[in-house]
Design an enzyme around this catalytic site. Structure first.
Site, short mmCIF file in Angstrom:
data_model
loop_
_atom_site.label_atom_id
_atom_site.label_comp_id
_atom_site.label_asym_id
_atom_site.label_seq_id
_atom_site.Cartn_x
_atom_site.Cartn_y
_atom_site.Cartn_z
N ASP A 1 0.79 -1.24 0.00
CA ASP A 1 0.00 0.00 0.00
C ASP A 1 0.82 1.30 0.00
O ASP A 1 0.45 2.28 0.68
CB ASP A 1 -0.95 0.02 1.21
CG ASP A 1 -1.94 -1.12 1.19
OD1 ASP A 1 -1.91 -1.93 0.24
OD2 ASP A 1 -2.75 -1.23 2.13
N GLU B 1 -4.67 -0.86 -1.33
CA GLU B 1 -5.98 -0.94 -0.67
C GLU B 1 -6.93 0.00 -1.40
O GLU B 1 -6.58 1.14 -1.70
CB GLU B 1 -5.87 -0.52 0.80
CG GLU B 1 -7.21 -0.61 1.53
CD GLU B 1 -7.17 -0.21 3.00
OE1 GLU B 1 -6.07 -0.04 3.55
OE2 GLU B 1 -8.26 -0.07 3.59
N LYS C 1 -6.65 -4.90 -3.18
CA LYS C 1 -7.27 -5.57 -2.02
C LYS C 1 -8.33 -4.66 -1.39
O LYS C 1 -8.11 -3.47 -1.22
CB LYS C 1 -6.19 -5.97 -1.01
CG LYS C 1 -5.40 -4.81 -0.40
CD LYS C 1 -4.24 -5.35 0.42
CE LYS C 1 -3.49 -4.30 1.18
NZ LYS C 1 -4.21 -3.58 2.21
N LYS D 1 -7.60 -4.79 4.81
CA LYS D 1 -6.28 -4.44 5.33
C LYS D 1 -5.27 -5.54 4.99
O LYS D 1 -4.13 -5.27 4.66
CB LYS D 1 -6.35 -4.23 6.85
CG LYS D 1 -7.37 -3.17 7.29
CD LYS D 1 -7.13 -1.82 6.66
CE LYS D 1 -8.14 -0.78 7.13
NZ LYS D 1 -8.15 0.42 6.27
N VAL E 1 3.20 0.31 4.25
CA VAL E 1 2.48 1.09 5.26
C VAL E 1 1.05 0.56 5.41
O VAL E 1 0.50 0.00 4.48
CB VAL E 1 2.44 2.58 4.87
CG1 VAL E 1 3.86 3.14 4.81
CG2 VAL E 1 1.73 2.84 3.54
N THR E 2 0.50 0.79 6.61
CA THR E 2 1.21 1.21 7.80
C THR E 2 1.60 -0.04 8.60
O THR E 2 0.95 -1.08 8.50
CB THR E 2 0.33 2.14 8.68
OG1 THR E 2 -0.84 1.41 9.09
CG2 THR E 2 -0.07 3.39 7.95
N CYS F 1 -1.97 -2.46 7.77
CA CYS F 1 -1.95 -3.40 6.64
C CYS F 1 -0.72 -4.31 6.63
O CYS F 1 -0.81 -5.46 6.18
CB CYS F 1 -2.12 -2.65 5.33
SG CYS F 1 -3.78 -1.95 5.20
N GLN G 1 7.87 -13.53 21.37
CA GLN G 1 7.55 -14.95 21.64
C GLN G 1 8.21 -15.87 20.61
O GLN G 1 7.56 -16.78 20.06
CB GLN G 1 6.03 -15.16 21.64
CG GLN G 1 5.29 -14.28 22.65
CD GLN G 1 3.80 -14.50 22.58
OE1 GLN G 1 3.28 -15.50 23.06
NE2 GLN G 1 3.11 -13.54 21.97
C1 C5J Z 1 -3.02 0.59 5.53
C2 C5J Z 1 -4.76 1.82 6.65
N1 C5J Z 1 -2.54 0.40 4.33
N2 C5J Z 1 -3.95 2.26 7.59
N3 C5J Z 1 -4.30 1.07 5.62
O1 C5J Z 1 -2.35 0.41 6.52
O2 C5J Z 1 -5.95 2.08 6.68
#
Ligand code: C5J
Length: 224
Positions: free
Chosen positions: A26, A74, A131, A134, A159-160, A164, A204
């Site tokens: 993204d 996205e 997509k 997320k 990002v972010t 995502c 973990q």
């Molecule tokens: C992504 C968002 N790409 N933060 N989307 O992280 O809405």
């Protein structure tokens, strides 16, 4: 491409570069530029810029090595038929998904804001996954494309970090992919979420995957 060890946390990890893919999540104008979805939500989009140069470095290396490269975006269909109403009905109606903005309708496929930033623009032969969610595996052809090419390791950027990138890594991990997140190639509007987003992946014993860096990937590829 050979098998190699890559420095990572919580531990070094062995990867077969010939069965790896670079997944850039993204890196769209809607998230990184003024007037897009990220800014509409009240975020300081300049915080995401730090990831661009490291992404460019690993993208150039992956291209030179012939590694499978995937970009995700996205966004939603113009009629919003793939957007859950609850995803849209948040915040100021003038700034919601589908509303007109300076880069076209916010987070809508085909609009200028939905496109990938020029610095990381896909070239012929690279897969672009559109997509609606997320996670990059949700309602997309990503899993089948990776399995067709026998990919087992994903180098993940974008990002972010906590939204995502994290969602995609969790989905990928559940599907049996080794996910190595390149931390400096990711960014968040919230520095503390970036740090914690990476911490959650590698905690973990690497519950969702590994965290590494662009530099470590380049070293593993014999480039530094
Ligand atoms: C992504 C968002 N790409 N933060 N989307 O992280 O809405």
């Amino acid at each position: 491409m050979p098998q190699t060890m890559i420095e990572a946390e919580p531990a070094k990890v062995k990867v077969d570069l010939g069965r790896s893919a670079l997944v850039i999540i993204d890196m769209q104008r809607d998230f990184l530029e003024l007037g897009g979805f990220g800014a509409a939500l009240g975020n300081d989009v300049s915080r995401l810029k730090a990831a661009v140069a490291p992404c460019q470095a690993v993208l150039a290396a992956a291209r030179a090595a012939g590694m499978f490269v995937i970009h995700t975006r996205e966004g939603h269909l113009p009629d919003l038929s793939d957007a859950p109403p609850l995803k849209i009905e948040r915040g100021d109606p003038r700034l919601r998904i589908g509303a007109p903005g300076p880069m076209g309708r916010i987070l809508i496929r085909g609009e200028p804001g939905h496109d990938i930033i020029p610095e990381l623009y896909p070239v012929a032969g690279e897969l672009v996954i559109d997509k609606p969610g997320k996670g990059a595996f949700y309602h997309t052809e990503l899993e089948s494309a990776l399995k067709r090419r026998n990919v087992e390791t994903l180098f993940v950027c974008g990002v972010t970090t906590e939204v995502c990138v994290n969602t995609t890594v969790r989905e990928g991990n559940d599907r049996g992919f080794r996910c190595i997140v390149l931390g400096d190639c990711c960014a968040s509007y919230f520095p503390e979420f970036h740090t914690m987003g990476l911490a959650m992946i590698k905690a973990q014993g690497g519950i969702f995957g590994w965290v590494s860096t662009s530099q470590a990937m380049l070293v593993a590829m014999g480039l530094h």
